[in-house]
Design a protein around this motif. Structure first.
Motif, mmCIF file in Angstrom:
data_model
loop_
_atom_site.group_PDB
_atom_site.id
_atom_site.type_symbol
_atom_site.label_atom_id
_atom_site.label_comp_id
_atom_site.label_asym_id
_atom_site.label_seq_id
_atom_site.Cartn_x
_atom_site.Cartn_y
_atom_site.Cartn_z
ATOM 1 N N SER A 159 -60.603 106.122 14.094
ATOM 2 C CA SER A 159 -61.981 106.564 14.352
ATOM 3 C C SER A 159 -61.995 107.739 15.317
ATOM 4 C CB SER A 159 -62.809 105.402 14.913
ATOM 5 O OG SER A 159 -62.860 104.318 14.006
ATOM 6 N N ALA A 160 -61.183 107.648 16.387
ATOM 7 C CA ALA A 160 -61.147 108.720 17.375
ATOM 8 C C ALA A 160 -60.542 109.999 16.792
ATOM 9 C CB ALA A 160 -60.360 108.276 18.600
ATOM 10 N N SER A 161 -59.489 109.864 15.982
ATOM 11 C CA SER A 161 -58.861 111.046 15.397
ATOM 12 C C SER A 161 -59.798 111.748 14.420
ATOM 13 C CB SER A 161 -57.553 110.655 14.696
ATOM 14 O OG SER A 161 -56.595 110.226 15.636
ATOM 15 N N LEU A 162 -60.552 110.967 13.656
ATOM 16 C CA LEU A 162 -61.546 111.572 12.774
ATOM 17 C C LEU A 162 -62.572 112.357 13.575
ATOM 18 C CD1 LEU A 162 -62.167 108.780 10.128
ATOM 19 C CD2 LEU A 162 -61.424 111.110 9.652
ATOM 20 N N ALA A 163 -63.032 111.779 14.691
ATOM 21 C CA ALA A 163 -63.994 112.472 15.546
ATOM 22 C C ALA A 163 -63.397 113.758 16.082
ATOM 23 C CB ALA A 163 -64.422 111.567 16.697
ATOM 24 N N THR A 164 -62.132 113.716 16.499
ATOM 25 C CA THR A 164 -61.469 114.904 17.032
ATOM 26 C C THR A 164 -61.365 115.995 15.978
ATOM 27 O OG1 THR A 164 -60.179 113.593 18.599
ATOM 28 C CG2 THR A 164 -59.315 115.759 18.040
ATOM 29 N N LEU A 165 -60.972 115.615 14.757
ATOM 30 C CA LEU A 165 -60.842 116.606 13.692
ATOM 31 C C LEU A 165 -62.189 117.246 13.365
ATOM 32 C CD1 LEU A 165 -58.365 114.712 11.357
ATOM 33 C CD2 LEU A 165 -57.892 116.766 12.702
ATOM 34 N N GLN A 166 -63.245 116.457 13.427
ATOM 35 C CA GLN A 166 -64.563 117.007 13.154
ATOM 36 C C GLN A 166 -65.004 117.951 14.260
ATOM 37 O OE1 GLN A 166 -66.693 113.360 12.544
ATOM 38 N NE2 GLN A 166 -66.087 113.195 10.399
ATOM 39 N N VAL A 167 -64.639 117.615 15.516
ATOM 40 C CA VAL A 167 -64.962 118.505 16.624
ATOM 41 C C VAL A 167 -64.278 119.856 16.441
ATOM 42 C CG1 VAL A 167 -64.555 118.895 19.094
ATOM 43 C CG2 VAL A 167 -65.502 116.735 18.317
ATOM 44 N N GLU A 199 -63.317 102.629 26.076
ATOM 45 C CA GLU A 199 -62.878 102.874 24.696
ATOM 46 C C GLU A 199 -62.521 104.339 24.484
ATOM 47 O OE1 GLU A 199 -65.442 99.383 22.386
ATOM 48 O OE2 GLU A 199 -66.377 101.328 22.834
ATOM 49 N N ILE A 200 -63.292 105.248 25.093
ATOM 50 C CA ILE A 200 -62.983 106.673 24.992
ATOM 51 C C ILE A 200 -61.636 106.958 25.643
ATOM 52 C CG2 ILE A 200 -63.672 108.996 25.728
ATOM 53 C CD1 ILE A 200 -66.596 107.997 25.537
ATOM 54 N N GLY A 201 -61.407 106.374 26.816
ATOM 55 C CA GLY A 201 -60.138 106.566 27.498
ATOM 56 C C GLY A 201 -58.962 106.095 26.662
ATOM 57 N N ALA A 202 -59.111 104.918 26.037
ATOM 58 C CA ALA A 202 -58.031 104.382 25.195
ATOM 59 C C ALA A 202 -57.791 105.275 23.986
ATOM 60 C CB ALA A 202 -58.383 102.963 24.746
ATOM 61 N N ALA A 203 -58.866 105.790 23.387
ATOM 62 C CA ALA A 203 -58.741 106.618 22.196
ATOM 63 C C ALA A 203 -58.069 107.950 22.504
ATOM 64 C CB ALA A 203 -60.115 106.855 21.581
ATOM 65 N N LEU A 204 -58.348 108.512 23.680
ATOM 66 C CA LEU A 204 -57.826 109.833 24.046
ATOM 67 C C LEU A 204 -56.615 109.759 24.969
ATOM 68 C CD1 LEU A 204 -61.192 111.761 24.593
ATOM 69 C CD2 LEU A 204 -59.783 111.636 22.536
ATOM 70 N N TRP A 205 -56.167 108.530 25.262
ATOM 71 C CA TRP A 205 -54.994 108.317 26.105
ATOM 72 C C TRP A 205 -55.200 108.910 27.494
ATOM 73 C CZ3 TRP A 205 -49.737 106.920 24.023
ATOM 74 C CH2 TRP A 205 -49.835 106.346 22.764
ATOM 75 N N ILE A 206 -56.380 108.713 28.069
ATOM 76 C CA ILE A 206 -56.675 109.112 29.436
ATOM 77 C C ILE A 206 -57.298 107.920 30.141
ATOM 78 C CG2 ILE A 206 -56.951 111.565 28.909
ATOM 79 C CD1 ILE A 206 -59.966 111.179 28.865
#
Length: 240
Positions: A159-167, A199-206
């Motif tokens: 889900s996070a990677s899809l969001a990143t690619l769309q950004v 959840e954002i931190g976990a998705a972005l590894w921060i």
């Protein structure tokens, strides 16, 4: 993490577009979950299938037709996932011994020797936008708590990677977009999708604190005081 799921997380994160993301997932996931059949599907706004990729199923077209005709409407695992946006397998949602008595098994899965199934959510914009689907055949064991936890982590990364690619596809000459760094745009996209700071931190590894500090900077840049105000202001440059 069992069987080096981190390598799959990394492969997903390095995908350059959505097509490559799906390919990296499909090529790498089977060995990590000990499944003989697996797939990924994306839904349209009416919750119908927009795209689907399936591996390991013989005569896949006939299987998909049967599932769409007689299986989807009576799928208790999919119903659980759609309601809770959390992964599930058949033993979580049915009473003991209920799997082989349910309509999904009798009308669909039994024809293809799907003895155990597990489904996970891909989410975006506060709704279910896709699913990850696994099946074990024959005498292979049922899915358990570890597989559910691993699938939850995998779906978060998807889900996070899809969001990143769309950004990345945003027109960066937008006056609002130019105020935010690429990382801040990633965070904004995930905020818009309803993820918490943790959840954002976990998705972005921060760290969760890094997310909190980034949001403070973003609020100052955009002259807003809340997440809702921020998303309302930049809604037009987000891709969800």
């Amino acid at each position: 993490m069992a069987n080096s799921l981190y390598s799959l997380f990394d492969a997903i994160a390095r995908a350059r577009d959505e097509s490559e993301l799906r390919l990296r997932f499909m090529d790498g996931v089977g060995e990590h979950f000990g499944v003989q059949r697996w797939g990924i599907s994306f839904l349209n706004e009416q919750s119908g299938i927009a795209e689907i990729d399936v591996r390991g199923v013989p005569n896949v077209s006939a299987f998909l037709e049967r599932y769409e005709t007689v299986g989807r409407a009576v799928d208790p695992v999919l119903r659980y996932v759609a309601l809770r946006h959390a992964p599930a397998h058949e033993e979580m949602v049915l009473p003991s011994g209920g799997w082989k008595q349910c309509e999904l098994y009798q009308r669909c899965c039994a024809y293809y020797d799907h003895e155990h199934i597990m489904t996970g959510p891909i989410v975006g914009g506060g709704r279910l936008i896709g699913t990850v689907n696994f099946a074990r055949v024959g005498d292979n064991p049922a899915f358990g708590a570890e597989e559910i936890a691993n699938l939850g982590a995998l779906c978060l990364h998807l889900s996070a990677s899809l969001a990143t690619l769309q950004v990345r596809s945003i027109e960066l000459n937008s006056p609002l977009a130019s105020r935010l760094t690429p990382r801040e745009l990633q965070i904004a996209e995930l905020v818009a999708r309803g993820l918490t700071n943790a959840e954002i931190g976990a998705a972005l590894w921060i760290t969760q604190n890094s997310v909190k500090q980034a949001l403070k900077r973003m609020f100052r840049k955009l002259n807003v005081s809340s997440r809702t105000e921020m998303i309302g202001q930049i809604h037009g440059i987000l891709t969800w």
